[in-house]
Motif scaffolding. Structure first.
Motif, PDB file in Angstrom:
ATOM      1  N   PRO A  41       0.859  -1.189   0.000  1.00 12.67           N
ATOM      2  CA  PRO A  41       0.000   0.000   0.000  1.00 12.67           C
ATOM      3  C   PRO A  41       0.893   1.237   0.000  1.00 12.67           C
ATOM      4  CG  PRO A  41       0.090  -0.971   2.206  1.00 12.67           C
ATOM      5  CD  PRO A  41       0.888  -1.874   1.298  1.00 12.67           C
ATOM      6  N   GLN A  42       0.391   2.338  -0.492  1.00  9.98           N
ATOM      7  CA  GLN A  42       1.132   3.601  -0.443  1.00  9.98           C
ATOM      8  C   GLN A  42       0.206   4.655   0.159  1.00  9.98           C
ATOM      9  OE1 GLN A  42       4.298   4.193  -1.137  1.00  9.98           O
ATOM     10  NE2 GLN A  42       5.007   2.799  -2.757  1.00  9.98           N
ATOM     11  N   PHE A  43       0.797   5.560   0.905  1.00  9.77           N
ATOM     12  CA  PHE A  43       0.002   6.579   1.586  1.00  9.77           C
ATOM     13  C   PHE A  43      -0.222   7.775   0.666  1.00  9.77           C
ATOM     14  CE2 PHE A  43       1.536   3.812   4.807  1.00  9.77           C
ATOM     15  CZ  PHE A  43       0.525   3.769   5.752  1.00  9.77           C
ATOM     16  N   PHE A  44      -1.083   7.549  -0.329  1.00 12.41           N
ATOM     17  CA  PHE A  44      -1.390   8.599  -1.299  1.00 12.41           C
ATOM     18  C   PHE A  44      -2.271   9.661  -0.657  1.00 12.41           C
ATOM     19  CE2 PHE A  44      -0.769   4.929  -4.238  1.00 12.41           C
ATOM     20  CZ  PHE A  44       0.257   5.459  -5.001  1.00 12.41           C
ATOM     21  N   PRO A  45      -2.236  10.878  -1.239  1.00 12.60           N
ATOM     22  CA  PRO A  45      -3.179  11.899  -0.760  1.00 12.60           C
ATOM     23  C   PRO A  45      -4.614  11.412  -0.935  1.00 12.60           C
ATOM     24  CG  PRO A  45      -1.606  12.822  -2.349  1.00 12.60           C
ATOM     25  CD  PRO A  45      -1.393  11.332  -2.326  1.00 12.60           C
ATOM     26  N   GLU A  46      -5.462  11.870  -0.078  1.00 15.89           N
ATOM     27  CA  GLU A  46      -6.901  11.546  -0.100  1.00 15.89           C
ATOM     28  C   GLU A  46      -7.461  11.636  -1.523  1.00 15.89           C
ATOM     29  OE1 GLU A  46      -9.879  10.232   2.312  1.00 15.89           O
ATOM     30  OE2 GLU A  46      -8.004  11.014   3.132  1.00 15.89           O
ATOM     31  N   GLY A  47      -8.261  10.656  -1.882  1.00 17.09           N
ATOM     32  CA  GLY A  47      -8.967  10.761  -3.161  1.00 17.09           C
ATOM     33  C   GLY A  47      -8.313  10.039  -4.314  1.00 17.09           C
ATOM     34  N   TYR A  48      -7.057   9.593  -4.169  1.00 16.81           N
ATOM     35  CA  TYR A  48      -6.386   8.871  -5.259  1.00 16.81           C
ATOM     36  C   TYR A  48      -6.356   7.386  -4.938  1.00 16.81           C
ATOM     37  CZ  TYR A  48      -2.772   7.103  -8.384  1.00 16.81           C
ATOM     38  OH  TYR A  48      -2.082   6.367  -9.317  1.00 16.81           O
ATOM     39  N   ARG A  49      -6.812   6.572  -5.882  1.00 18.92           N
ATOM     40  CA  ARG A  49      -6.706   5.109  -5.724  1.00 18.92           C
ATOM     41  C   ARG A  49      -5.796   4.589  -6.820  1.00 18.92           C
ATOM     42  NH1 ARG A  49     -10.647   0.747  -5.240  1.00 18.92           N
ATOM     43  NH2 ARG A  49      -8.990  -0.213  -4.047  1.00 18.92           N
ATOM     44  N   SER A  50      -4.851   3.744  -6.416  1.00 13.94           N
ATOM     45  CA  SER A  50      -3.820   3.300  -7.332  1.00 13.94           C
ATOM     46  C   SER A  50      -4.281   2.181  -8.250  1.00 13.94           C
ATOM     47  CB  SER A  50      -2.620   2.836  -6.511  1.00 13.94           C
ATOM     48  OG  SER A  50      -1.616   2.322  -7.332  1.00 13.94           O
ATOM     49  N   GLY A  51      -5.008   1.208  -7.706  1.00 13.06           N
ATOM     50  CA  GLY A  51      -5.551   0.156  -8.548  1.00 13.06           C
ATOM     51  C   GLY A  51      -4.654  -1.057  -8.743  1.00 13.06           C
ATOM     52  N   LEU A  52      -3.407  -1.014  -8.291  1.00 11.17           N
ATOM     53  CA  LEU A  52      -2.579  -2.210  -8.457  1.00 11.17           C
ATOM     54  C   LEU A  52      -2.023  -2.710  -7.141  1.00 11.17           C
ATOM     55  CD1 LEU A  52       1.046  -1.851  -9.295  1.00 11.17           C
ATOM     56  CD2 LEU A  52      -0.261   0.189  -9.849  1.00 11.17           C
ATOM     57  N   ARG A  53      -2.631  -2.303  -6.046  1.00  7.66           N
ATOM     58  CA  ARG A  53      -2.065  -2.604  -4.732  1.00  7.66           C
ATOM     59  C   ARG A  53      -3.159  -2.665  -3.681  1.00  7.66           C
ATOM     60  NH1 ARG A  53       1.993   0.304  -4.649  1.00  7.66           N
ATOM     61  NH2 ARG A  53       1.927   1.341  -6.652  1.00  7.66           N
ATOM     62  N   MET A  54      -2.829  -3.275  -2.529  1.00  9.55           N
ATOM     63  CA  MET A  54      -3.767  -3.281  -1.413  1.00  9.55           C
ATOM     64  C   MET A  54      -3.907  -1.860  -0.851  1.00  9.55           C
ATOM     65  SD  MET A  54      -1.541  -4.959   1.729  1.00  9.55           S
ATOM     66  CE  MET A  54      -0.447  -6.065   0.840  1.00  9.55           C
ATOM     67  N   GLU A  55      -4.983  -1.655  -0.111  1.00  7.16           N
ATOM     68  CA  GLU A  55      -5.174  -0.382   0.583  1.00  7.16           C
ATOM     69  C   GLU A  55      -4.389  -0.424   1.902  1.00  7.16           C
ATOM     70  OE1 GLU A  55      -7.091   2.382  -0.548  1.00  7.16           O
ATOM     71  OE2 GLU A  55      -6.873   1.202  -2.378  1.00  7.16           O
ATOM     72  N   HIS A 112       7.499   0.871 -10.233  1.00  9.15           N
ATOM     73  CA  HIS A 112       6.533   0.787 -11.328  1.00  9.15           C
ATOM     74  C   HIS A 112       6.223   2.131 -11.999  1.00  9.15           C
ATOM     75  CE1 HIS A 112       5.813  -2.961  -9.014  1.00  9.15           C
ATOM     76  NE2 HIS A 112       5.807  -3.448 -10.225  1.00  9.15           N
ATOM     77  N   PHE A 113       6.307   3.215 -11.234  1.00  9.24           N
ATOM     78  CA  PHE A 113       6.031   4.554 -11.795  1.00  9.24           C
ATOM     79  C   PHE A 113       7.140   5.523 -11.411  1.00  9.24           C
ATOM     80  CE2 PHE A 113       1.892   2.587 -11.671  1.00  9.24           C
ATOM     81  CZ  PHE A 113       1.237   3.074 -12.790  1.00  9.24           C
ATOM     82  N   LEU A 114       7.230   6.595 -12.171  1.00  9.22           N
ATOM     83  CA  LEU A 114       8.136   7.693 -11.808  1.00  9.22           C
ATOM     84  C   LEU A 114       7.489   8.584 -10.749  1.00  9.22           C
ATOM     85  CD1 LEU A 114       9.516   8.890 -15.285  1.00  9.22           C
ATOM     86  CD2 LEU A 114      10.636   7.404 -13.601  1.00  9.22           C
ATOM     87  N   GLY A 115       8.268   9.457 -10.180  1.00  6.40           N
ATOM     88  CA  GLY A 115       7.752  10.452  -9.232  1.00  6.40           C
ATOM     89  C   GLY A 115       7.026   9.788  -8.085  1.00  6.40           C
ATOM     90  N   ASN A 116       5.813  10.261  -7.837  1.00  4.18           N
ATOM     91  CA  ASN A 116       4.995   9.671  -6.784  1.00  4.18           C
ATOM     92  C   ASN A 116       3.774   8.957  -7.364  1.00  4.18           C
ATOM     93  OD1 ASN A 116       6.435  10.682  -4.300  1.00  4.18           O
ATOM     94  ND2 ASN A 116       6.054  12.616  -5.373  1.00  4.18           N
ATOM     95  N   GLU A 117       3.898   8.518  -8.570  1.00  9.78           N
ATOM     96  CA  GLU A 117       2.910   7.725  -9.317  1.00  9.78           C
ATOM     97  C   GLU A 117       1.789   8.526  -9.949  1.00  9.78           C
ATOM     98  OE1 GLU A 117       1.642   3.873  -7.781  1.00  9.78           O
ATOM     99  OE2 GLU A 117      -0.368   4.144  -8.582  1.00  9.78           O
ATOM    100  N   GLN A 118       1.135   9.358  -9.142  1.00 12.31           N
ATOM    101  CA  GLN A 118      -0.039  10.090  -9.623  1.00 12.31           C
ATOM    102  C   GLN A 118       0.309  10.959 -10.837  1.00 12.31           C
ATOM    103  OE1 GLN A 118      -1.714  11.819  -5.956  1.00 12.31           O
ATOM    104  NE2 GLN A 118      -3.543  12.252  -7.172  1.00 12.31           N
ATOM    105  N   GLY A 119      -0.320  10.677 -11.965  1.00 12.29           N
ATOM    106  CA  GLY A 119      -0.106  11.467 -13.176  1.00 12.29           C
ATOM    107  C   GLY A 119       1.256  11.258 -13.817  1.00 12.29           C
ATOM    108  N   GLU A 120       1.977  10.208 -13.401  1.00 11.76           N
ATOM    109  CA  GLU A 120       3.340   9.995 -13.888  1.00 11.76           C
ATOM    110  C   GLU A 120       3.425   8.823 -14.864  1.00 11.76           C
ATOM    111  OE1 GLU A 120       6.080  11.518 -13.736  1.00 11.76           O
ATOM    112  OE2 GLU A 120       6.149  12.813 -11.964  1.00 11.76           O
ATOM    113  N   HIS A 121       4.594   8.688 -15.463  1.00 17.68           N
ATOM    114  CA  HIS A 121       4.861   7.654 -16.462  1.00 17.68           C
ATOM    115  C   HIS A 121       4.928   6.263 -15.820  1.00 17.68           C
ATOM    116  CE1 HIS A 121       6.768   5.836 -20.021  1.00 17.68           C
ATOM    117  NE2 HIS A 121       7.619   5.263 -19.193  1.00 17.68           N
TER     118      HIS A 121
END
Ligand SMILES: [Zn+2]
Ligand SMILES: [Zn+2]
Length: 258
Positions: A41-55, A112-121
Motif C-alpha cells: 500500500p502507499q500513503f497517497f493523498p486523499e482521493g487517489y486510488r492506485s488500482g494495483l495494490r492493497m489499501e 513501477h512509476f516515476l515520481g509519486n505515481e499520480q499522473g506519472e509515467h
C-alpha cells in the motif's frame, strides 16, 4: 537452499489463489524459503486510488495471515512477509514505519512509476524519451541509497526504445550503484515465461560487466506460477553464460530508522 522472495496475493487485485495454496505449491516444488512480497500500500493523498495494490488498511491482515501460515508450515518451509514497494519520495517516510510496525521483514524495490505515481509515467510503457530513462535511473539509485531495500525486482522494467548507447550510459550507472550498495538485482521469471520486454539481455550484459549479483524472482501472481522449471533453467543458463552470480538466498535489510 531454494528460495523465492517474490510472490503476491489476491489483495493487489491482479493476483489469484489462496495464500495457503502458494505455500503448498512451494513445498511441492522443493522451496526451502517462500517470501510474500505483495504490492505495497502507499500513503497517497486523499482521493487517489492506485488500482494495483492493497489499501493501507489491509496491511495488518496481510501480515497476520502470512505469519500464521509461517507457524502452520514451520518444519516444511520457512515463510517470510515482505512487500514489493516503489520508492515514492513524498510517501516513503510514512510507509517505512507503517511496514515496520506490522512486522514486515523486507522490502523489494519494484519501481513501477516515476515520481509519486499520480499522473506519472508507467515505467513498463515503451518510450524513446531519455528524460524518462534518466529519471528512472536516478529515482532507483536514490531508492537504493535509502538502505531499506533487500533487492531490486525487475530493474529492467524500464522499456527504453531509443539509442542503445544512451541506454547503456544510464543503466550502467544504475548497475554501478547497485554494486556499490551491495544490492542484488532480480532476474524476473514472470517476465521471461510470459514474453514481456524483460528480462532484457542488454541490461544483463551491463550488470555482468559491472559485477552485479542476481537473484531469481518468480513474481508469482498465482500458485502454479511457482512451477516454471523451464524458465528457471533458461534464466540460470543465461546468467552462467554472462558470468553473473545468482544468489540462492538474500539477507534482509532491516527497516530500521529512516
Ligand atoms: Zn503484480
Ligand atoms: Zn511483483
Amino acid at each position: 537452499m531454494r528460495a523465492n522472495y517474490h510472490s503476491h496475493t489476491w489483495r493487489c487485485g491482479h493476483a489469484i489463489g489462496r495464500e495457503e495454496d502458494y505455500v503448498k505449491t512451494a513445498v511441492e516444488q522443493g522451496f526451502d524459503i517462500l517470501g510474500f512480497s505483495d504490492h505495497t500500500p502507499q500513503f497517497f493523498p486523499e482521493g487517489y486510488r492506485s488500482g494495483l495494490r492493497m489499501e493501507t488498511g489491509e496491511l495488518p491482515n496481510y501480515c497476520r495471515v502470512i505469519r500464521e501460515l509461517g507457524e502452520k508450515y514451520r518444519g516444511s518451509i520457512r515463510i517470510h512477509v515482505g512487500l514489493e514497494a516503489e520508492y515514492y519520495p513524498d510517501l516513503f517516510r510514512e510507509l517505512i514505519p507503517a511496514a515496520r510496525d506490522q512486522g514486515v521483514e523486507y522490502l523489494l524495490l519494484g519501481q513501477h512509476f516515476l515520481g509519486n505515481e499520480q499522473g506519472e509515467h508507467y515505467n513498463g510503457a515503451p518510450t524513446a524519451d531519455e528524460t524518462i530513462l534518466r529519471r528512472y535511473c536516478e529515482q532507483s539509485m536514490e531508492a537504493m541509497q535509502t538502505g531499506m531495500f533487500t533487492y531490486f525486482a525487475h530493474p529492467d522494467l524500464i522499456c527504453y526504445q531509443g539509442d542503445p548507447a544512451i541506454y547503456r550510459k544510464h543503466m550502467g550507472r544504475l548497475c554501478r550503484e547497485a554494486k556499490s550498495c551491495g544490492l542484488p538485482l532480480e532476474m524476473n521469471l514472470l517476465g521471461l515465461w510470459s514474453g514481456r520486454h524483460y528480462p532484457n539481455l542488454r541490461f544483463w550484459e551491463l550488470a555482468a560487466q559491472e559485477g552485479c549479483q542476481a537473484v531469481l524472482g518468480w513474481d508469482a501472481h498465482a500458485p502454479e506460477q511457482l512451477c516454471r522449471a523451464e524458465a528457471e533453467q533458461t534464466m540460470r543458463k543465461t546468467a552462467k553464460d554472462l558470468g553473473i552470480e545468482i544468489l540462492d538466498t538474500v539477507t534482509f535489510r532491516s527497516l530500521g530508522r529512516y
